[in-house]
Write a protein that holds these residues in place. Structure first.
Motif, PDB file in Angstrom:
ATOM      1  N   GLN A  11       8.235   4.400 -15.029  1.00 40.96           N
ATOM      2  CA  GLN A  11       8.868   5.584 -14.450  1.00 40.96           C
ATOM      3  C   GLN A  11       9.636   5.185 -13.204  1.00 40.96           C
ATOM      4  N   SER A  26      11.759   6.532 -10.016  1.00 42.46           N
ATOM      5  CA  SER A  26      11.964   7.761  -9.254  1.00 42.46           C
ATOM      6  C   SER A  26      12.413   7.405  -7.847  1.00 42.46           C
ATOM      7  N   THR A  71      13.131  11.817 -12.592  1.00 41.26           N
ATOM      8  CA  THR A  71      12.754  10.440 -12.894  1.00 41.26           C
ATOM      9  C   THR A  71      13.487   9.966 -14.144  1.00 41.26           C
ATOM     10  N   ASP A 122       8.662  13.906 -12.240  1.00 45.27           N
ATOM     11  CA  ASP A 122       7.358  13.421 -11.826  1.00 45.27           C
ATOM     12  C   ASP A 122       6.362  14.582 -11.846  1.00 45.27           C
ATOM     13  N   ASN A 142      12.323   7.699 -17.426  1.00 47.22           N
ATOM     14  CA  ASN A 142      11.165   7.121 -18.095  1.00 47.22           C
ATOM     15  C   ASN A 142      11.633   6.066 -19.096  1.00 47.22           C
TER      16      ASN A 142
END
Length: 626
Positions: free
Chosen positions: A403, A405, A350, A343, A352
């Protein structure tokens, strides 16, 4: 006249050295081994696992030749089959205390005995096919009806979203098998829905009917679309199996379509059928669902209440229960890529994701309508579901890039991205046929194939040496170099050698000697016509080249046709056949002439050559050229 420049001899020496080095690993054979790999996508095989394996083997006093971590698996090489079986049991007990929920796959395998310095040069032996190395063969039946049912379920969700966007009210959408039923209160609304179906769902065909006081629209998948969906499901299953088996480190698996709804899987070197089934069963399905935020769901999470209707209970990796809704928003089919990252603001690990067009639209709508709520990403493996992560939706997400996270380490982010890239099965499969070929039968096939090539080479060599004398020796050296070069090229390309391939290798020996026969007969013809020895050698090679080139090109065309249109054993034969033609052209002309030039080119006043008996038709006499 018959002298090679230095650079040509340099090419020959380099070819001999490289050919010898890369052909050498094939002579060391294979040793029994135990392979350890992950049985779950979130269980990692690393250096700690290797240390645990080594400690278990040491405590059991089992002598190990080599234990290495290669990619995502551990391979333990042993010196006997008895030690292999004992090591498997010891490792199984150490790594899999609960047989009902295994975290690792411990399977019998075979590995090369090549020394480390050859491996450092990236010199590896040829892969051996199932008929030579032994292993397991499976025939899997793909449940095409389940693929159509799954697609109908997806279309039902898409239709619900499309009608909501157009503000078309309905009395309910239900899926019955592979059909979707939508009820309406009036004909005008039904007509509007019919227009939406024709515009956005070209794969569906509709039938109107009545259901009590309501009007009912029944949508089913068109036959052409159904066939396309089935073909896509089969291809996706093949791709997924490739990804899963490659991650497990099985060398050169064969995964190919057979018929309209079957897949053939061959795992060379794997001797344990039960563990091979575990490898095939290690296929995951990814789903994105919304977390149930109701009070009843919170009570169910804490263990003081029951799971609300329309929701299900799953566990996160830390054991925390999460109540998620049954409705599936997205599946792994909507992902085009998944990569680990960080991030930009918090520097947290993260994952993606990139979504396709359909997934982008759905995800944008869902995140817009559920800001502040949690979205769960679930992984289903072997019938068991697990929540990988359940992040909070902070804002509407568009553009097809997502994304993930929160509460992830760097390793977990890498593992999750790898798993998502691997895809999921588009339809369930079952094993309808299985065959195990033991290593002893594979060794017997190797011995027979090796004997056929060896005795073919010896017979050709004896004939050439008797008939063409010293030039026969040169031709035999050239033939040996051709065989060495062919094995080296197959090893460098990591081609799979099968019994048909060994048959092609024996055939190549007979075809390769044809070039030298043409050259030797041309030289004899020139000597018969009165040419000097040096001139006969020079003219013989030059005039034979055109004939050799034409004959090899036509044979190569036939081999390429087998390669392009054949399958299975035919392709294995064609690969060795085509490579053998190319190596024979190099060895039969370029290499053999280098040997002849090296032997005779130094003699300026050469009067005779050792090429056997030369018949002179005009006098009816025979002259032995020595």
């Amino acid at each position: 006249m018959n002298r090679y420049p230095v650079w040509k001899y340099v090419i020959i020496v380099i070819a001999m050295v490289v050919g010898g080095l890369y052909a050498l690993p094939n002579f060391f054979g294979e040793a029994p081994a135990v392979q350890v790999s992950s049985a779950k996508s979130l269980v990692k095989v690393d250096a700690a696992t290797l240390a645990q394996v080594e400690a278990a083997l040491k405590s059991a006093s089992i002598e190990v030749d080599q234990a290495v971590l290669e990619g995502a698996s551990i391979r333990v090489r042993l010196n006997s089959t008895d030690a292999q079986l004992k090591a498997k049991d010891v490792i199984q007990k150490a790594l899999v205390p609960d047989a009902s929920d295994p975290g690792y796959v411990v399977a019998l395998n075979l590995v090369s005995r090549s020394p480390g310095w050859l491996s450092a040069l990236r010199a590896s032996p040829m892969y051996l096919g199932l008929d030579l190395r032994g292993g397991v063969h499976f025939m899997l039946q793909v449940d095409m009806q389940a693929a159509l049912t799954k697609r109908a379920e997806s279309m039902a969700g898409d239709l619900r979203t499309a009608l909501r966007e157009k503000n078309i009210r309905h009395s309910g959408i239900n899926r019955e098998g592979q059909t979707v039923e939508v009820k309406f209160r009036d004909a005008a609304t039904l007509a509007a829905a019919q227009a939406v179906l024709q515009d956005q769902f070209p794969d569906l065909q509709t039938v109107e009917s009545t259901s009590g006081t309501d009007l009912k629209l029944t949508a089913s998948i068109k036959p052409v679309a159904a066939l396309r969906i089935q073909n896509q499901a089969l291809k996706q299953n093949i791709t997924t199996l490739h990804n899963r088996i490659n991650e497990l480190g099985v060398a050169e698996p064969v995964i190919q379509q057979q018929g309209l709804d079957r897949i053939v899987v061959e795992l060379p070197g794997v001797q344990d059928t039960a563990k091979a089934k575990d490898i095939l069963g290690r296929t995951a399905t990814l789903e994105v669902r919304m977390v149930d935020e109701s009070a009843e769901a919170r009570a169910a999470e804490s263990g003081t209440g029951v799971v609300p209707f329309g929701s299900e209970r799953y566990l996160e990796r830390n054991g925390q229960p999460v109540i998620v809704k049954k409705q599936v928003i997205l599946t792994g089919e909507n992902l085009t890529d998944a990569q680990p990252g960080f991030d930009s603001q918090t520097q947290e690990p993260t994952v993606n994701l990139n979504l396709d067009a359909k997934g982008t639209r759905i995800f944008r709508d869902v995140t817009r309508d559920n800001v502040g709520k949690r979205m769960a990403i679930l992984l289903f493996e072997k019938g068991k579901g697990e929540v990988v992560t359940a992040p909070v939706i902070r804002t509407e997400i568009g553009g097809g890039r997502v994304q993930i996270s929160g509460r992830m380490t760097t390793v977990e982010a890498n593992d999750t991205a790898l798993l998502l890239r691997s895809g999921s099965l588009a339809a369930p499969m079952e094993i309808i046929e299985e065959t195990t070929i033991g290593p002893s039968l594979g060794a017997e096939n190797i011995a027979k194939g090796f004997n056929s090539v060896t005795w073919g080479f010896v017979a050709v060599t004896i004939f050439m040496c008797i008939y063409y004398m010293l030039f026969g020796v040169f031709s035999s050296i050239s033939l040996a170099f051709n065989l060495l070069l062919l094995v080296a090229v197959l090893s460098m390309l990591q081609a799979t050698l099968t019994l048909p391939g060994m048959a092609a290798m024996a055939l190549v020996l007979g075809m390769a000697i044809d070039s030298n026969v043409l050259i030797n007969e041309r030289i004899r013809e020139e000597l018969r016509n009165g040419a000097s020895a040096q001139a006969a050698i020079h003219t013989g090679y030059d005039r034979a080249w055109a004939t050799i080139f034409d004959s090899n090109i036509t044979t190569l065309i036939a081999g390429l046709a087998l390669l392009a249109f054949g399958s299975g054993p035919v392709r294995g034969f064609a690969v060795v056949h085509c490579l053998g033609i190319m190596t024979s052209m190099f060895s039969g002309v370029f290499f053999s002439r280098g040997v002849v030039n090296f032997w005779y080119g130094r003699q300026s006043r050469l009067k005779t050559v050792s090429i056997g008996t030369i018949w002179r038709p005009d006098s009816g006499t025979a002259v032995k050229a020595e």
